[in-house]
Design a protein around this motif. Structure first.
Motif, mmCIF file in Angstrom:
data_model
loop_
_atom_site.group_PDB
_atom_site.id
_atom_site.type_symbol
_atom_site.label_atom_id
_atom_site.label_comp_id
_atom_site.label_asym_id
_atom_site.label_seq_id
_atom_site.Cartn_x
_atom_site.Cartn_y
_atom_site.Cartn_z
ATOM 1 N N THR A 260 46.628 40.942 40.639
ATOM 2 C CA THR A 260 45.544 40.087 40.172
ATOM 3 C C THR A 260 46.120 38.797 39.603
ATOM 4 N N SER A 266 43.916 37.105 29.992
ATOM 5 C CA SER A 266 43.669 38.489 30.408
ATOM 6 C C SER A 266 43.610 38.569 31.920
ATOM 7 N N GLU A 268 41.761 40.672 35.214
ATOM 8 C CA GLU A 268 40.663 41.530 35.647
ATOM 9 C C GLU A 268 41.158 42.489 36.718
ATOM 10 N N THR A 269 40.860 43.796 36.534
ATOM 11 C CA THR A 269 41.205 44.819 37.521
ATOM 12 C C THR A 269 39.975 45.668 37.793
ATOM 13 N N ARG A 273 39.164 44.851 32.326
ATOM 14 C CA ARG A 273 39.926 43.651 31.974
ATOM 15 C C ARG A 273 40.961 44.033 30.917
#
Length: 365
Positions: A260, A266, A268-269, A273
């Motif tokens: 990502t 941060s 995001e997956t 997050r």
């Protein structure tokens, strides 16, 4: 016939030594490199585990320490004295280094006592017998000095091999995959016994293994190798909690990996997050989530998932989960009883302590 333990003595083997590998390289005749600039110390009295997959160079490094193999470049020093280098190469018998082979290498036609005193050629027959009996006492098998190896269990044979290695009172003890030939049910007990013997003998020990859990159980420190290079050295908790890269993390944990980019600190997956401190906005990162990093339930939760398969392992279950946005199933290791036997549509929450974020590199891809 069941072998009972004899009494054990607690006297130490010798004063522990420091063994230092100074920029060791090793290359075969065809030009393929097995070790690439290894600098590593085994400190006095510690158990250092050499960990890595097959072909990583760990056994070659052990053979170089023992004097069975010669390095291409670099030096080996014992208490700051060069024992192998450009100008000196001491033979194995002059190094004060003991070796326990993977297959124990006991002579079936010799008694246990004669196996142990086999290498004590510099002593008289009576002195060799006395030293061998002391070594057998240390491993709790002195009452079976007159027996033959075939009556012993695998764990007991391993202890005889250990007695033979410590009988000459080496400053450093090398062990090459010493538990690989044992039944899995015996390994825990034999490892614990061996570690106790090493502690009481006070010898510096280097143990080769490909098993991360074994290295964590035995080693004061762990040196992880890959392709002849030293990836990371430290205590078990350091390598587990602060792995240097994805390879190190994956050697100590089964991981779910997501590629990502960082946005506003941060990443995001599909499983949520996660914080990515220290990375620039837009930077590619690899987010690794340990299989143990999920809490699961059937009540409303952070994110939905569907159970594709589950394997019961007693204390835990292994789940394959379909998660929206994930190209492949997400794998989770959860406590048995966390889900009902018929659970299909469930909810996940992410345990942030089991999330690791790395810069995306070619080796991570």
């Amino acid at each position: 016939m069941t072998v009972q333990e004899g009494s054990r003595v607690s006297a130490g083997v010798t004063f522990a030594a420091r063994l230092y590998f100074d920029n060791i390289t090793h290359t075969f005749g065809n030009g393929s490199a097995t070790l690439r600039g290894i600098s590593l110390a085994a400190e006095p009295g510690e158990v250092l585990c050499l960990l890595g997959p097959s072909g990583s160079g760990k056994t070659t490094l052990l053979r170089i320490a023992a004097g069975i193999e010669a390095q291409t470049t670099g030096r080996v020093l014992l208490n700051d004295k060069e024992i192998a280098g450009p100008s000196v190469f001491l033979p194995p018998e002059q190094r004060s280094i003991g070796l326990v082979f993977q297959d124990f290498a006991l002579f079936p036609h010799l008694t246990i006592l004669d196996n142990v005193r086999f290498g004590l050629t510099a002593l008289s027959r009576e002195e060799a017998k006395r030293e061998a009996m002391i070594a057998l006492s240390r491993v709790g098998l002195d009452t079976y000095a007159g027996a033959y190896p075939h009556i012993l269990s695998g764990g007991e044979q391993q202890r005889v091999a250990l007695a033979r290695a410590i009988a000459p009172r080496p400053a450093v003890l090398l062990m090459d995959e010493p538990f690989s030939g044992l039944d899995s049910r015996l390994k825990d007990a034999v490892r614990a016994e061996t570690l106790d013997i090493l502690r009481r003998s006070r010898a510096t020990a280097i143990v080769v293994t490909h098993d991360a859990e074994e290295a964590m159980r035995m080693g004061d420190r762990i040196a992880l190798l890959k392709d002849g290079r030293l990836k990371q050295v430290g205590r078990a908790e350091e390598l587990y909690q602060k792995p240097a890269d994805l390879f190190v993390a994956g050697f100590f944990s089964e991981l779910n990996v997501f590629e990502t980019r960082v946005q506003a600190g941060s990443a995001e997956t599909p499983v949520g997050r996660v914080a990515a401190p220290g990375f620039a906005d837009g930077q590619k990162v690899t987010v690794a989530v340990r299989m143990s990093g999920f809490d699961v339930g059937e009540a409303e939760g952070e994110m939905q998932a569907r159970v594709l398969s589950r394997r019961y392992l007693g204390v835990v279950e292994l789940l394959d989960l379909a998660v929206p946005g994930a190209d492949t199933p997400v794998r989770a290791r959860v406590r048995c009883g966390a889900l009902s036997s018929q659970a299909r549509d469930i909810f996940l929450s992410l345990r942030r302590s089991d999330v690791l974020v790395f810069e995306t590199r070619a080796e991570n891809a």
